[in-house]
Scaffold this active site. Structure first.
Site, PDB file in Angstrom:
ATOM      1  N   ASP A   1     -42.079  -6.006 -58.397  1.00 54.99           N
ATOM      2  CA  ASP A   1     -40.668  -6.259 -58.051  1.00 54.99           C
ATOM      3  C   ASP A   1     -39.937  -5.013 -57.559  1.00 54.99           C
ATOM      4  O   ASP A   1     -39.135  -5.061 -56.628  1.00 54.99           O
ATOM      5  CB  ASP A   1     -39.892  -6.760 -59.286  1.00 54.99           C
ATOM      6  CG  ASP A   1     -40.333  -8.135 -59.736  1.00 54.99           C
ATOM      7  OD1 ASP A   1     -41.082  -8.799 -59.009  1.00 54.99           O
ATOM      8  OD2 ASP A   1     -39.921  -8.526 -60.850  1.00 54.99           O
TER       9      ASP A   1
ATOM     10  N   ARG B   1     -32.404  -0.145 -48.603  1.00 60.27           N
ATOM     11  CA  ARG B   1     -32.071   0.181 -47.209  1.00 60.27           C
ATOM     12  C   ARG B   1     -32.160  -1.026 -46.275  1.00 60.27           C
ATOM     13  O   ARG B   1     -31.972  -0.906 -45.079  1.00 60.27           O
ATOM     14  CB  ARG B   1     -33.021   1.291 -46.706  1.00 60.27           C
ATOM     15  CG  ARG B   1     -32.695   2.651 -47.264  1.00 60.27           C
ATOM     16  CD  ARG B   1     -31.359   3.132 -46.684  1.00 60.27           C
ATOM     17  NE  ARG B   1     -30.886   4.318 -47.370  1.00 60.27           N
ATOM     18  CZ  ARG B   1     -31.116   5.565 -46.969  1.00 60.27           C
ATOM     19  NH1 ARG B   1     -31.838   5.792 -45.896  1.00 60.27           N
ATOM     20  NH2 ARG B   1     -30.629   6.569 -47.640  1.00 60.27           N
TER      21      ARG B   1
ATOM     22  N   ARG C   1     -36.057 -13.870 -58.164  1.00 63.98           N
ATOM     23  CA  ARG C   1     -34.796 -14.128 -58.880  1.00 63.98           C
ATOM     24  C   ARG C   1     -33.895 -15.010 -58.041  1.00 63.98           C
ATOM     25  O   ARG C   1     -33.968 -15.009 -56.808  1.00 63.98           O
ATOM     26  CB  ARG C   1     -34.086 -12.801 -59.195  1.00 63.98           C
ATOM     27  CG  ARG C   1     -34.812 -11.942 -60.210  1.00 63.98           C
ATOM     28  CD  ARG C   1     -33.938 -10.781 -60.648  1.00 63.98           C
ATOM     29  NE  ARG C   1     -32.877 -11.231 -61.509  1.00 63.98           N
ATOM     30  CZ  ARG C   1     -32.882 -11.099 -62.850  1.00 63.98           C
ATOM     31  NH1 ARG C   1     -33.868 -10.489 -63.455  1.00 63.98           N
ATOM     32  NH2 ARG C   1     -31.881 -11.559 -63.563  1.00 63.98           N
TER      33      ARG C   1
ATOM     34  N   ARG D   1     -32.554 -10.350 -55.626  1.00 62.77           N
ATOM     35  CA  ARG D   1     -32.193  -8.922 -55.588  1.00 62.77           C
ATOM     36  C   ARG D   1     -33.392  -8.027 -55.289  1.00 62.77           C
ATOM     37  O   ARG D   1     -33.220  -6.906 -54.851  1.00 62.77           O
ATOM     38  CB  ARG D   1     -31.528  -8.486 -56.888  1.00 62.77           C
ATOM     39  CG  ARG D   1     -32.453  -8.447 -58.076  1.00 62.77           C
ATOM     40  CD  ARG D   1     -31.771  -7.818 -59.261  1.00 62.77           C
ATOM     41  NE  ARG D   1     -30.787  -8.707 -59.836  1.00 62.77           N
ATOM     42  CZ  ARG D   1     -30.476  -8.716 -61.140  1.00 62.77           C
ATOM     43  NH1 ARG D   1     -31.067  -7.871 -61.961  1.00 62.77           N
ATOM     44  NH2 ARG D   1     -29.595  -9.537 -61.611  1.00 62.77           N
ATOM     45  N   HIS D   2     -34.611  -8.500 -55.545  1.00 63.07           N
ATOM     46  CA  HIS D   2     -35.768  -7.686 -55.134  1.00 63.07           C
ATOM     47  C   HIS D   2     -36.756  -8.511 -54.302  1.00 63.07           C
ATOM     48  O   HIS D   2     -36.739  -8.427 -53.083  1.00 63.07           O
ATOM     49  CB  HIS D   2     -36.410  -6.924 -56.302  1.00 63.07           C
ATOM     50  CG  HIS D   2     -36.475  -7.607 -57.627  1.00 63.07           C
ATOM     51  ND1 HIS D   2     -37.074  -8.826 -57.795  1.00 63.07           N
ATOM     52  CD2 HIS D   2     -36.035  -7.215 -58.853  1.00 63.07           C
ATOM     53  CE1 HIS D   2     -37.003  -9.159 -59.076  1.00 63.07           C
ATOM     54  NE2 HIS D   2     -36.366  -8.219 -59.748  1.00 63.07           N
TER      55      HIS D   2
ATOM     56  N   GLU E   1     -42.985 -15.298 -61.494  1.00 65.09           N
ATOM     57  CA  GLU E   1     -41.960 -15.418 -62.539  1.00 65.09           C
ATOM     58  C   GLU E   1     -40.742 -16.084 -61.935  1.00 65.09           C
ATOM     59  O   GLU E   1     -40.311 -15.713 -60.836  1.00 65.09           O
ATOM     60  CB  GLU E   1     -41.547 -14.031 -63.039  1.00 65.09           C
ATOM     61  CG  GLU E   1     -42.552 -13.366 -63.914  1.00 65.09           C
ATOM     62  CD  GLU E   1     -42.066 -11.984 -64.338  1.00 65.09           C
ATOM     63  OE1 GLU E   1     -40.888 -11.640 -64.130  1.00 65.09           O
ATOM     64  OE2 GLU E   1     -42.901 -11.232 -64.849  1.00 65.09           O
TER      65      GLU E   1
ATOM     66  N   THR F   1     -32.116  -6.746 -66.207  1.00 65.11           N
ATOM     67  CA  THR F   1     -33.481  -7.258 -66.198  1.00 65.11           C
ATOM     68  C   THR F   1     -33.537  -8.431 -67.177  1.00 65.11           C
ATOM     69  O   THR F   1     -32.521  -8.770 -67.782  1.00 65.11           O
ATOM     70  CB  THR F   1     -34.475  -6.140 -66.572  1.00 65.11           C
ATOM     71  OG1 THR F   1     -35.810  -6.673 -66.524  1.00 65.11           O
ATOM     72  CG2 THR F   1     -34.220  -5.579 -67.963  1.00 65.11           C
TER      73      THR F   1
ATOM     74  N   HIS G   1     -43.096  -6.486 -70.690  1.00 56.79           N
ATOM     75  CA  HIS G   1     -41.719  -6.016 -70.566  1.00 56.79           C
ATOM     76  C   HIS G   1     -41.550  -4.652 -71.232  1.00 56.79           C
ATOM     77  O   HIS G   1     -41.732  -4.518 -72.430  1.00 56.79           O
ATOM     78  CB  HIS G   1     -40.680  -6.977 -71.135  1.00 56.79           C
ATOM     79  CG  HIS G   1     -39.361  -6.819 -70.443  1.00 56.79           C
ATOM     80  ND1 HIS G   1     -38.994  -7.565 -69.349  1.00 56.79           N
ATOM     81  CD2 HIS G   1     -38.369  -5.946 -70.652  1.00 56.79           C
ATOM     82  CE1 HIS G   1     -37.818  -7.174 -68.931  1.00 56.79           C
ATOM     83  NE2 HIS G   1     -37.408  -6.186 -69.698  1.00 56.79           N
ATOM     84  N   GLY G   2     -41.190  -3.695 -70.396  1.00 56.25           N
ATOM     85  CA  GLY G   2     -40.821  -2.375 -70.896  1.00 56.25           C
ATOM     86  C   GLY G   2     -41.984  -1.479 -71.292  1.00 56.25           C
ATOM     87  O   GLY G   2     -41.759  -0.370 -71.777  1.00 56.25           O
TER      88      GLY G   2
ATOM     89  N   GLY H   1     -44.531  -3.529 -64.946  1.00 57.85           N
ATOM     90  CA  GLY H   1     -43.984  -3.255 -63.629  1.00 57.85           C
ATOM     91  C   GLY H   1     -43.183  -1.987 -63.514  1.00 57.85           C
ATOM     92  O   GLY H   1     -43.637  -0.985 -62.956  1.00 57.85           O
ATOM     93  N   HIS H   2     -41.979  -1.996 -64.079  1.00 64.02           N
ATOM     94  CA  HIS H   2     -41.012  -0.943 -63.805  1.00 64.02           C
ATOM     95  C   HIS H   2     -41.568   0.452 -64.058  1.00 64.02           C
ATOM     96  O   HIS H   2     -41.418   1.363 -63.235  1.00 64.02           O
ATOM     97  CB  HIS H   2     -39.739  -1.181 -64.636  1.00 64.02           C
ATOM     98  CG  HIS H   2     -38.661  -0.185 -64.366  1.00 64.02           C
ATOM     99  ND1 HIS H   2     -38.504   0.961 -65.113  1.00 64.02           N
ATOM    100  CD2 HIS H   2     -37.702  -0.159 -63.411  1.00 64.02           C
ATOM    101  CE1 HIS H   2     -37.487   1.650 -64.627  1.00 64.02           C
ATOM    102  NE2 HIS H   2     -36.975   0.988 -63.609  1.00 64.02           N
TER     103      HIS H   2
HETATM  104  N1  PXP Z   1     -43.065  -9.972 -67.940  1.00 64.83           N
HETATM  105  C1  PXP Z   1     -41.928 -10.651 -67.642  1.00 64.83           C
HETATM  106  C2  PXP Z   1     -41.852 -12.087 -68.003  1.00 64.83           C
HETATM  107  C3  PXP Z   1     -40.854 -10.010 -66.995  1.00 64.83           C
HETATM  108  O1  PXP Z   1     -39.733 -10.698 -66.711  1.00 64.83           O
HETATM  109  C4  PXP Z   1     -41.006  -8.672 -66.600  1.00 64.83           C
HETATM  110  C5  PXP Z   1     -39.899  -7.999 -65.840  1.00 64.83           C
HETATM  111  O2  PXP Z   1     -39.695  -8.661 -64.645  1.00 64.83           O
HETATM  112  C6  PXP Z   1     -42.206  -8.018 -66.908  1.00 64.83           C
HETATM  113  C7  PXP Z   1     -43.209  -8.679 -67.598  1.00 64.83           C
HETATM  114  C8  PXP Z   1     -42.438  -6.599 -66.538  1.00 64.83           C
HETATM  115  O3  PXP Z   1     -41.553  -5.800 -67.218  1.00 64.83           O
HETATM  116  P1  PXP Z   1     -41.396  -4.275 -66.809  1.00 64.83           P
HETATM  117  O4  PXP Z   1     -40.993  -4.254 -65.385  1.00 64.83           O
HETATM  118  O5  PXP Z   1     -40.360  -3.779 -67.742  1.00 64.83           O
HETATM  119  O6  PXP Z   1     -42.748  -3.644 -67.041  1.00 64.83           O
END
Ligand code: PXP
Length: 250
Positions: free
Chosen positions: A12, A21, A48, A52-53, A73, A103, A197-198, A219-220
């Site tokens: 994302d 940009r 989303r 947004r991405h 997702e 998020t 997540h995270g 991801g992030h």
């Molecule tokens: N899993 C789900 C269901 C999420 O919504 C996200 C964030 O979009 C992630 C995993 C990945 O999380 P992160 O980008 O914090 O690693």
């Protein structure tokens, strides 16, 4: 023998940088291809409602061109349901979505939306799309996920990841215990268990060492770290940490 732990790379935030940009660079599809070569077992993208991405065109290109499973997702809305049926990703991970959030802040409330999630899941499953529910590691939500016939639960690892950042050992142990109990229960109920997540290089190992978890979606942090060491190295290092943690299980 413990099952192999797959890595789903969420791209994302490659799109976030591109959209800053408004052009075509950096391209999430190129990132997906680099991720796959570096060891990603799947690609995750969140379309989303506010776009947004990731964009609709990104989903179409990913679906057509990547060599690994696509995990889409999305929120549980009529629009997203139609998009999923059009592109037929390998899996849909259903997430709660509030426009104002930075998020995905918490897990889906399956217990409180039983019928809606049930119908939505069936519609996807009839088209051979696996249904994953992004939920907090909470007994009520895990049992409700099994009741609606989900294939997969993805346990929200955000509270654990935040605890690791805080350095509060008591909180870390408490949050990890919740993931551990949740993974055991999900597995016992016949659900495939994922987490995400995270997660970062510092927090991934303990989650990777939970034997019932078979996929992590990250991801992030990976995209952020890619700024410093490159996407390939960032993914390879995460993969290595996951494999090392998993090897301790035998
Ligand atoms: N899993 C789900 C269901 C999420 O919504 C996200 C964030 O979009 C992630 C995993 C990945 O999380 P992160 O980008 O914090 O690693």
């Amino acid at each position: 023998m413990t099952e192999f732990l797959r890595l789903g790379v969420n791209i994302d935030h490659v799109a976030t940088i591109r959209n800053a940009r408004g052009g075509a660079h950096p391209d999430p599809l190129k990132a997906a291809n680099i991720a796959t070569v570096a060891g990603a077992d799947g690609i995750t993208a969140h379309l989303r409602e506010d776009r947004r991405h990731i964009s609709d065109a990104d989903i179409a290109r990913l679906r057509a061109e990547i060599d690994v499973p696509l995990n889409l997702e999305m929120a549980v809305t009529e629009e997203m349901g139609k998009i999923a049926l059009r592109h037929k990703p390998n899996a849909c991970c259903l997430v709660p979505e509030k426009r104002e959030e930075i998020t995905t802040e918490g897990g889906l409330d399956i217990a409180g939306n039983n019928n809606r999630i049930n119908d939505f899941s069936k519609m996807l499953q009839e088209q051979n799309i696996l249904v994953s529910l992004f939920i907090d590691p909470d007994e009520v939500q895990i049992r409700a996920s099994a009741d609606v016939g989900a294939d997969i639960i993805e346990l929200h690892a955000g509270s654990y990841a935040h605890a690791v950042i805080s350095g509060d050992q008591k909180l870390i142990t408490h949050e990890l215990e919740k993931l551990c109990i949740g993974a055991e229960l999900g597995h016992k109920l016949g659900l495939e268990v994922h987490a995400g997540h995270g997660l970062t290089f510092d927090s991934v190992a303990a989650v990777a060492a939970l034997p019932q978890i078979v996929e992590l979606n990250i991801g992030h942090f990976l995209i952020g770290e890619a700024i410093f060491i490159g996407l390939d190295a960032s993914i390879k290092k995460m993969r290595h940490l996951m494999d090392k943690a998993r090897a301790t299980l035998g």
